[in-house]
Motif scaffolding. Structure first.
Motif, PDB file in Angstrom:
ATOM      1  N   PHE A   4       0.924  -1.054   0.241  1.00  0.00           N
ATOM      2  CA  PHE A   4      -0.142   0.218   0.561  1.00  0.00           C
ATOM      3  C   PHE A   4       0.918   1.011  -0.019  1.00  0.00           C
ATOM      4  O   PHE A   4       1.929   1.903   0.662  1.00  0.00           O
ATOM      5  N   ILE A   5       0.864   1.733  -1.130  1.00  0.00           N
ATOM      6  CA  ILE A   5       1.635   3.606  -0.815  1.00  0.00           C
ATOM      7  C   ILE A   5       1.170   4.258  -0.873  1.00  0.00           C
ATOM      8  O   ILE A   5       0.117   4.618  -0.895  1.00  0.00           O
ATOM      9  N   GLU A  40       3.366  14.823   6.494  1.00  0.00           N
ATOM     10  CA  GLU A  40       2.964  14.074   8.512  1.00  0.00           C
ATOM     11  C   GLU A  40       1.276  14.251   7.902  1.00  0.00           C
ATOM     12  O   GLU A  40       0.327  12.940   8.565  1.00  0.00           O
ATOM     13  N   ARG A  41       0.463  14.774   7.052  1.00  0.00           N
ATOM     14  CA  ARG A  41      -0.889  15.168   7.788  1.00  0.00           C
ATOM     15  C   ARG A  41      -0.962  13.945   6.786  1.00  0.00           C
ATOM     16  O   ARG A  41      -2.292  12.824   6.716  1.00  0.00           O
ATOM     17  N   ILE A  42      -0.706  14.124   4.851  1.00  0.00           N
ATOM     18  CA  ILE A  42      -0.885  12.908   4.058  1.00  0.00           C
ATOM     19  C   ILE A  42      -0.887  11.820   4.724  1.00  0.00           C
ATOM     20  O   ILE A  42      -1.770  10.837   4.736  1.00  0.00           O
ATOM     21  N   LEU A  47      -3.091   6.873   6.516  1.00  0.00           N
ATOM     22  CA  LEU A  47      -2.556   4.951   7.346  1.00  0.00           C
ATOM     23  C   LEU A  47      -3.971   4.649   7.801  1.00  0.00           C
ATOM     24  O   LEU A  47      -4.201   3.561   8.587  1.00  0.00           O
ATOM     25  N   SER A  48      -5.484   5.656   7.576  1.00  0.00           N
ATOM     26  CA  SER A  48      -6.819   5.414   8.488  1.00  0.00           C
ATOM     27  C   SER A  48      -7.490   4.757   7.198  1.00  0.00           C
ATOM     28  O   SER A  48      -7.874   4.371   7.520  1.00  0.00           O
ATOM     29  N   TRP A  49      -7.262   4.853   6.216  1.00  0.00           N
ATOM     30  CA  TRP A  49      -7.432   3.840   5.376  1.00  0.00           C
ATOM     31  C   TRP A  49      -7.527   2.518   5.064  1.00  0.00           C
ATOM     32  O   TRP A  49      -6.564   1.889   5.451  1.00  0.00           O
ATOM     33  N   LYS A  50      -8.939   2.051   4.616  1.00  0.00           N
ATOM     34  CA  LYS A  50      -8.748   0.817   5.012  1.00  0.00           C
ATOM     35  C   LYS A  50      -7.957   0.285   3.531  1.00  0.00           C
ATOM     36  O   LYS A  50      -7.540   0.453   2.170  1.00  0.00           O
ATOM     37  N   ARG A  51      -7.265  -1.106   3.921  1.00  0.00           N
ATOM     38  CA  ARG A  51      -5.992  -1.744   3.305  1.00  0.00           C
ATOM     39  C   ARG A  51      -6.767  -3.060   2.430  1.00  0.00           C
ATOM     40  O   ARG A  51      -7.489  -3.728   3.436  1.00  0.00           O
ATOM     41  N   TYR A  85       8.206   6.613  11.282  1.00  0.00           N
ATOM     42  CA  TYR A  85       6.847   5.569  11.057  1.00  0.00           C
ATOM     43  C   TYR A  85       7.165   4.122  10.499  1.00  0.00           C
ATOM     44  O   TYR A  85       6.377   3.104  10.848  1.00  0.00           O
ATOM     45  N   VAL A  86       8.486   4.592  10.401  1.00  0.00           N
ATOM     46  CA  VAL A  86       9.082   2.892   9.898  1.00  0.00           C
ATOM     47  C   VAL A  86       9.514   2.209  10.602  1.00  0.00           C
ATOM     48  O   VAL A  86       9.551   0.689  11.312  1.00  0.00           O
TER      49      VAL A  86
END
Length: 353
Positions: A4-5, A40-42, A47-51, A85-86
């Motif tokens: 997921f990019i 950072e906002r993006i 990250l909250s989107w469904k994968r 984030y990593v």
């Protein structure tokens, strides 16, 4: 499963060159520089989107410019953001795009230190004349040198190739494909050259000094390249430009082989080729084809048929086939269970000669 990019676009930042074909503002629709805070906002939002699944890996990608051409301090800020984030485990990788001549040892060491695992290089062509006409500002050897440096640092390397540039013909495109196979990147993206408003290429086109490829010509060259790369075991992860509302605005694309389903057309052309090869060989050995039956994966049906059933109609007309029957089976994608009269074959579009 592909990752997921989360893309962060940095249009023209870090790139003092203006290549004849390039207008990143048109391609990305972004004109304002990207700030770390906006990045950072993006990231947090996406990250909250469904994968697809909870196991799907997530990667942050810096696209839209030559990232490693940014001032070192600015690179550090963006890379530190991604690395955070990593470190927390929310993201599993970092990738970026850049030019081959912007990847010296010091730059690559910085990328390695911040955990960058993939670099995509805008190679475009490996023919010296084509690169010069495109005003790239570097030699063809730069791509191989960058590949070797990245390999030594265990960073995956992808090549982005641009077919149909000024000065390119079948011979020079063949050279690019062959040299790419020799250098062996980890993956490849293939794009057709289109004439964008506000580029040097638009000026050449308006003066009649550049003729973009017709759509069928671009499809043929892309299909040829993908067949070769498949045979060599080099994945082609994308063919064709990403469709967008920015590109579709009136006047953005001046000319050239842009089509929202370009990749689909290339896959359809590969099916056409493998079926034509089969029917031609069978006809030469056994004569008239009365009936051709094709067992296929459910998701391959539109590519096999072609646009407006063109593949099927061409096969019937060229080989005077009495009847063609298609049916779904559990064969893998890209593979066909073919029956011609009393003869049975297993063919795959990945095995085109």
């Amino acid at each position: 499963m592909s990752p997921f990019i989360i893309p962060l676009f940095i249009p023209h930042q870090g790139c003092p060159h203006t290549c004849s074909f390039c207008n990143q503002r048109t391609l990305t629709g972004i004109t304002c520089p990207m700030s770390v805070a906006e990045g950072e906002r993006i990231i947090d939002e996406q990250l909250s989107w469904k994968r697809k699944t909870v196991e799907q890996a997530v990667e942050i990608a810096f696209y839209g410019g030559s990232f490693t051409g940014l001032p070192g301090e600015q690179q550090e800020k963006f890379l530190a953001l991604a690395a955070r984030y990593v470190t927390t485990g929310k993201v599993q990788g970092v990738r970026l795009s850049t030019r081959p001549d912007y990847l010296n040892d010091a730059v690559i060491e910085r990328l390695r230190r911040y955990g960058v695992n993939t670099v995509e290089i805008g190679v475009q062509s490996l023919d010296a004349t084509v690169l010069q006409l495109a005003q790239r500002g570097h030699a063809a050897e730069a791509a191989q040198e960058a590949r070797l440096r990245l390999r030594a640092s265990s960073i995956r390397c992808g090549f982005q190739l641009l077919l149909g540039l000024p000065g390119e013909d079948w011979k020079s495109w063949l050279k690019t494909v062959q040299e790419t196979c020799r250098i062996r990147p980890d993956f490849i993206r293939i794009y057709p050259t289109i004439v964008l408003a506000g580029t040097e290429l638009e000026k050449l086109y308006s003066k009649g000094e550049y003729r973009p490829l017709l759509l069928h010509e671009a499809v043929e060259r892309a299909a040829y390249a993908k067949a070769i790369f498949q045979r060599e075991g080099i994945p082609v992860i994308r063919i064709g430009l990403q469709d967008s509302s920015e590109l579709r605005q009136v006047g953005r694309i001046v000319a050239g082989p842009f089509h929202a389903a370009f990749g689909e057309m290339v896959e359809s052309h590969l099916f056409q080729q493998v079926l034509s090869d089969l029917c031609g060989q069978h006809e030469r050995q056994f004569g008239l084809i009365r009936c051709l039956e094709l067992g296929h994966h459910a998701k391959d049906v539109s590519q096999i048929r072609g646009n407006k059933n063109n593949n099927i109609q061409c096969l019937q007309k060229r080989y005077n086939i009495g009847k063609i029957i298609m049916y779904e089976t559990k064969t893998p994608k890209g593979q066909l269970l073919a029956k011609i009269d009393d003869w049975r074959y297993v063919i795959n579009k990945k095995n085109i000669k």
